[in-house]
Every structure is written in structure tokens, then in C-alpha cells.
Design a protein around this motif. Structure first.
Motif, PDB file in Angstrom:
ATOM      1  N   VAL A   1      -4.623  -8.664  -2.610  1.00  0.00           N
ATOM      2  CA  VAL A   1      -4.786  -7.225  -2.428  1.00  0.00           C
ATOM      3  C   VAL A   1      -5.348  -6.654  -3.723  1.00  0.00           C
ATOM      4  CG1 VAL A   1      -3.603  -5.033  -1.984  1.00  0.00           C
ATOM      5  CG2 VAL A   1      -2.851  -7.123  -0.818  1.00  0.00           C
ATOM      6  N   ASP A   2      -6.472  -5.973  -3.621  1.00  0.00           N
ATOM      7  CA  ASP A   2      -7.125  -5.407  -4.803  1.00  0.00           C
ATOM      8  C   ASP A   2      -7.059  -3.889  -4.743  1.00  0.00           C
ATOM      9  OD1 ASP A   2      -8.387  -7.799  -6.231  1.00  0.00           O
ATOM     10  OD2 ASP A   2      -9.086  -8.098  -4.186  1.00  0.00           O
ATOM     11  N   LEU A   3      -6.463  -3.298  -5.759  1.00  0.00           N
ATOM     12  CA  LEU A   3      -6.297  -1.857  -5.827  1.00  0.00           C
ATOM     13  C   LEU A   3      -6.894  -1.316  -7.114  1.00  0.00           C
ATOM     14  CD1 LEU A   3      -2.567  -1.810  -4.693  1.00  0.00           C
ATOM     15  CD2 LEU A   3      -4.464  -0.916  -3.347  1.00  0.00           C
ATOM     16  N   VAL A   4      -7.538  -0.180  -7.015  1.00  0.00           N
ATOM     17  CA  VAL A   4      -8.068   0.537  -8.168  1.00  0.00           C
ATOM     18  C   VAL A   4      -7.256   1.815  -8.335  1.00  0.00           C
ATOM     19  CG1 VAL A   4     -10.054   1.771  -9.124  1.00  0.00           C
ATOM     20  CG2 VAL A   4     -10.403  -0.382  -7.882  1.00  0.00           C
ATOM     21  N   VAL A   5      -6.679   2.006  -9.498  1.00  0.00           N
ATOM     22  CA  VAL A   5      -5.910   3.207  -9.813  1.00  0.00           C
ATOM     23  C   VAL A   5      -6.637   3.964 -10.918  1.00  0.00           C
ATOM     24  CG1 VAL A   5      -3.734   4.122 -10.704  1.00  0.00           C
ATOM     25  CG2 VAL A   5      -3.710   2.149  -9.148  1.00  0.00           C
ATOM     26  N   LEU A   6      -7.006   5.196 -10.657  1.00  0.00           N
ATOM     27  CA  LEU A   6      -7.709   6.014 -11.637  1.00  0.00           C
ATOM     28  C   LEU A   6      -6.749   7.039 -12.221  1.00  0.00           C
ATOM     29  CD1 LEU A   6     -11.094   6.595  -9.764  1.00  0.00           C
ATOM     30  CD2 LEU A   6     -10.450   4.752 -11.337  1.00  0.00           C
TER      31      LEU A   6
ATOM     32  N   ILE B   1       0.832  -1.205   0.000  1.00  0.00           N
ATOM     33  CA  ILE B   1       0.000   0.000   0.000  1.00  0.00           C
ATOM     34  C   ILE B   1       0.869   1.258   0.000  1.00  0.00           C
ATOM     35  CG2 ILE B   1      -1.589   1.356   1.432  1.00  0.00           C
ATOM     36  CD1 ILE B   1      -2.883  -1.324   2.237  1.00  0.00           C
ATOM     37  N   GLU B   2       1.889   1.273   0.833  1.00  0.00           N
ATOM     38  CA  GLU B   2       2.753   2.446   0.896  1.00  0.00           C
ATOM     39  C   GLU B   2       3.503   2.652  -0.412  1.00  0.00           C
ATOM     40  OE1 GLU B   2       5.132   1.801   4.381  1.00  0.00           O
ATOM     41  OE2 GLU B   2       3.664   2.784   5.676  1.00  0.00           O
ATOM     42  N   ARG B   3       3.925   1.549  -1.042  1.00  0.00           N
ATOM     43  CA  ARG B   3       4.650   1.664  -2.305  1.00  0.00           C
ATOM     44  C   ARG B   3       3.758   2.231  -3.403  1.00  0.00           C
ATOM     45  NH1 ARG B   3       7.662  -3.618  -4.235  1.00  0.00           N
ATOM     46  NH2 ARG B   3       8.616  -3.209  -2.222  1.00  0.00           N
ATOM     47  N   VAL B   4       2.537   1.729  -3.480  1.00  0.00           N
ATOM     48  CA  VAL B   4       1.629   2.176  -4.539  1.00  0.00           C
ATOM     49  C   VAL B   4       1.197   3.619  -4.311  1.00  0.00           C
ATOM     50  CG1 VAL B   4      -0.607   1.792  -5.637  1.00  0.00           C
ATOM     51  CG2 VAL B   4       0.846  -0.158  -5.064  1.00  0.00           C
ATOM     52  N   THR B   5       0.872   3.984  -3.071  1.00  0.00           N
ATOM     53  CA  THR B   5       0.438   5.364  -2.820  1.00  0.00           C
ATOM     54  C   THR B   5       1.591   6.353  -3.008  1.00  0.00           C
ATOM     55  OG1 THR B   5       0.761   4.987  -0.435  1.00  0.00           O
ATOM     56  CG2 THR B   5      -1.471   4.763  -1.298  1.00  0.00           C
ATOM     57  N   GLY B   6       2.798   5.941  -2.652  1.00  0.00           N
ATOM     58  CA  GLY B   6       3.949   6.802  -2.889  1.00  0.00           C
ATOM     59  C   GLY B   6       4.189   7.018  -4.366  1.00  0.00           C
ATOM     60  N   TRP B   7       4.049   5.940  -5.143  1.00  0.00           N
ATOM     61  CA  TRP B   7       4.185   6.039  -6.601  1.00  0.00           C
ATOM     62  C   TRP B   7       3.115   6.965  -7.176  1.00  0.00           C
ATOM     63  CZ3 TRP B   7       0.364   4.313 -10.025  1.00  0.00           C
ATOM     64  CH2 TRP B   7       0.723   4.297 -11.374  1.00  0.00           C
ATOM     65  N   ALA B   8       1.874   6.798  -6.715  1.00  0.00           N
ATOM     66  CA  ALA B   8       0.767   7.605  -7.240  1.00  0.00           C
ATOM     67  C   ALA B   8       0.953   9.082  -6.946  1.00  0.00           C
ATOM     68  CB  ALA B   8      -0.554   7.117  -6.645  1.00  0.00           C
TER      69      ALA B   8
ATOM     70  N   GLU C   1       8.018   0.160 -12.389  1.00  0.00           N
ATOM     71  CA  GLU C   1       8.129   1.192 -11.371  1.00  0.00           C
ATOM     72  C   GLU C   1       7.683   0.712  -9.990  1.00  0.00           C
ATOM     73  OE1 GLU C   1       6.229   4.753 -12.643  1.00  0.00           O
ATOM     74  OE2 GLU C   1       7.553   5.033 -14.368  1.00  0.00           O
ATOM     75  N   LEU C   2       6.690  -0.160  -9.951  1.00  0.00           N
ATOM     76  CA  LEU C   2       6.186  -0.621  -8.661  1.00  0.00           C
ATOM     77  C   LEU C   2       6.917  -1.854  -8.151  1.00  0.00           C
ATOM     78  CD1 LEU C   2       2.329  -0.126  -9.010  1.00  0.00           C
ATOM     79  CD2 LEU C   2       3.975   1.272  -7.762  1.00  0.00           C
ATOM     80  N   ALA C   3       7.396  -2.698  -9.060  1.00  0.00           N
ATOM     81  CA  ALA C   3       8.124  -3.916  -8.670  1.00  0.00           C
ATOM     82  C   ALA C   3       7.351  -4.691  -7.616  1.00  0.00           C
ATOM     83  CB  ALA C   3       9.520  -3.553  -8.165  1.00  0.00           C
ATOM     84  N   LEU C   4       6.101  -5.016  -7.922  1.00  0.00           N
ATOM     85  CA  LEU C   4       5.240  -5.722  -6.975  1.00  0.00           C
ATOM     86  C   LEU C   4       5.403  -7.230  -7.035  1.00  0.00           C
ATOM     87  CD1 LEU C   4       1.945  -3.654  -7.409  1.00  0.00           C
ATOM     88  CD2 LEU C   4       3.640  -3.493  -5.564  1.00  0.00           C
ATOM     89  N   GLY C   5       6.224  -7.718  -7.938  1.00  0.00           N
ATOM     90  CA  GLY C   5       6.417  -9.155  -8.074  1.00  0.00           C
ATOM     91  C   GLY C   5       6.246  -9.579  -9.518  1.00  0.00           C
ATOM     92  N   GLU C   6       6.234 -10.885  -9.715  1.00  0.00           N
ATOM     93  CA  GLU C   6       6.078 -11.422 -11.063  1.00  0.00           C
ATOM     94  C   GLU C   6       4.687 -11.110 -11.610  1.00  0.00           C
ATOM     95  OE1 GLU C   6       5.915 -15.782 -13.330  1.00  0.00           O
ATOM     96  OE2 GLU C   6       6.371 -15.640 -11.178  1.00  0.00           O
ATOM     97  N   VAL C   7       4.633 -10.683 -12.866  1.00  0.00           N
ATOM     98  CA  VAL C   7       3.346 -10.442 -13.518  1.00  0.00           C
ATOM     99  C   VAL C   7       2.782 -11.784 -13.974  1.00  0.00           C
ATOM    100  CG1 VAL C   7       2.161  -9.353 -15.455  1.00  0.00           C
ATOM    101  CG2 VAL C   7       4.010  -8.138 -14.275  1.00  0.00           C
TER     102      VAL C   7
END
Length: 212
Positions: free
Chosen positions: A85-90, A52-59, A106-112
Motif C-alpha cells: 500500500v503506497d500512501l502520500v501524505v502532504l 486507509i481508514e486509520r490513516v485518513t482518520g489520523w490526517a 500514532e498510526l501503529a501500522l506495524g513494524e518499521v
């Protein structure tokens, strides 16, 4: 596995599918992620918080991103050990995230493990990136246009996602707070079994494996 109320309610089917981050230097409020029920380990809660912190920081560093919303079981405090974990990015430019892997890099959240897109090829209005970490945590990032959060009227698919559990993480324009209010839910999640860091109001891989 993906929460049923999130999976299939549709980035592409029903239209475009409170708190927020302040300036880029802001941090998500430093609140412990508590593991209740007991089968959700402290380690998993810490991992989710880091995501969560990684995604919000990126946003917060991207002008095109108009909101980030945590949805599903982690937002409503009903997560299990196997919950994703389910995230919606607008964003004002959803199509830019369809093909080039900028999100994965940029997010490096793991393997796609999955990448899908819906809508006209010229713009790809709704995109899904699904990742898996080394620990087995699955993270689904749904990217769509900011009008997914429109309130006049609220789209049926959007309403189902929000009422299934929603917590704004980055809301520089107040779109998500207004959406949650329109859906009849408080913008602040409280008294939940697995509480997550509360957001602040204010301003602000791998290759694709499938594509319908």
C-alpha cells in the motif's frame, strides 16, 4: 514489493514526490473492497481498507496535513496478493516526521522496516516510512511538503506518480483534486478490479534502518 512507478520517482528527486475527508468525525464511504483478481483475498482487502481508514482518520485530526493520496496498484485497481500500500501524505511540517517516530506511534501500522529522508538536514523535506504488518502487508508512507502537489507547473516526478494511479483520501484544501485534474486524470477512480472506499470532498514502531 513497492510498485516500480512509485519507488524511486522521488520524494527527493523531482521536486516536492477531487475527494477528501470532511471533518474528523467523517468516515471513508462504506464501500466493500472487492477482491478481483481472485488472488487478492478478502482478508487482505479488508486489511487495506482498515489501513486507509486509520490513516485518513489520523490526517483529519492534524491541522498540518494538507492531503493524503493513495497511489500505485491499489489506487488503479491492479493490486496483487503481494502488492504493498503506497500512501502520500502532504504536510506543512514534513521535518517533524523525520526522526521522532510520531507517525509510527500514532498510526501503529506495524513494524518499521525502513525510514529514509531527503533534502537539507535542517528541514528533511521528503520522508519515507515503510511498515510491515503481522500478515506481511507492506505499507509505505511518503511524507512531503504540500507544494509536491503544485500545478503550475506539475513536477515531472509528481506527474509520474499520479498517472500511475491515484485516489485522494483526504483533501481539505482541494490540492489533490486540482493536481489530478492538471495531470489529465479523473479525480474519481471507477471501474477498477479492486475498488477501494471512495473519499468525500470537503474540509477536512521500530527504529530507522537506513538513511541516505
Amino acid at each position: 514489493m513497492a510498485d516500480e512507478e512509485v519507488r524511486g520517482t522521488g520524494w527527493g528527486r523531482g521536486g516536492a514526490g477531487g475527494g477528501g475527508r470532511g471533518e474528523a468525525g467523517d468516515r471513508v464511504a462504506d464501500e466493500e473492497v472487492r477482491a478481483e483478481p481472485a488472488e487478492v483475498s478478502a482478508e487482505r482487502c479488508d486489511e487495506v481498507r482498515a489501513v486507509i481508514e486509520r490513516v485518513t482518520g489520523w490526517a483529519a485530526g492534524r491541522e498540518d496535513v494538507g492531503g493524503v493520496l493513495l497511489v500505485g496498484s491499489w489506487a488503479r485497481g491492479a493490486a496483487r496478493a503481494d502488492s504493498d500500500v503506497d500512501l502520500v501524505v502532504l504536510t506543512t511540517e514534513p521535518g517533524r516526521y523525520a526522526h521522532d517516530g510520531v507517525l509510527a506511534r500514532e498510526l501503529a501500522l506495524g513494524e518499521v522496516i525502513r525510514n529514509r529522508a531527503w533534502g537539507p538536514v535542517i528541514e528533511w523535506r521528503h520522508i519515507e516510512w515503510r511498515h510491515i504488518t503481522a500478515s506481511g502487508l507492506e505499507i509505505e508512507v511518503g511524507i512531503g511538503p504540500v507544494d509536491w502537489a503544485r500545478t503550475d507547473p506539475v513536477d515531472g516526478g509528481t506527474r509520474r506518480v499520479v498517472t500511475g494511479g491515484a485516489q485522494p483520501l483526504h483533501d481539505p484544501r482541494g490540492l489533490l483534486g486540482a493536481l489530478i485534474e492538471a495531470c489529465g486524470r479523473s479525480a474519481q477512480v471507477s471501474s477498477v478490479p479492486a475498488s477501494l472506499p471512495k473519499s468525500r470532498s470537503g474540509s477536512g514502531g521500530g527504529s530507522a534502518t537506513s538513511r541516505p
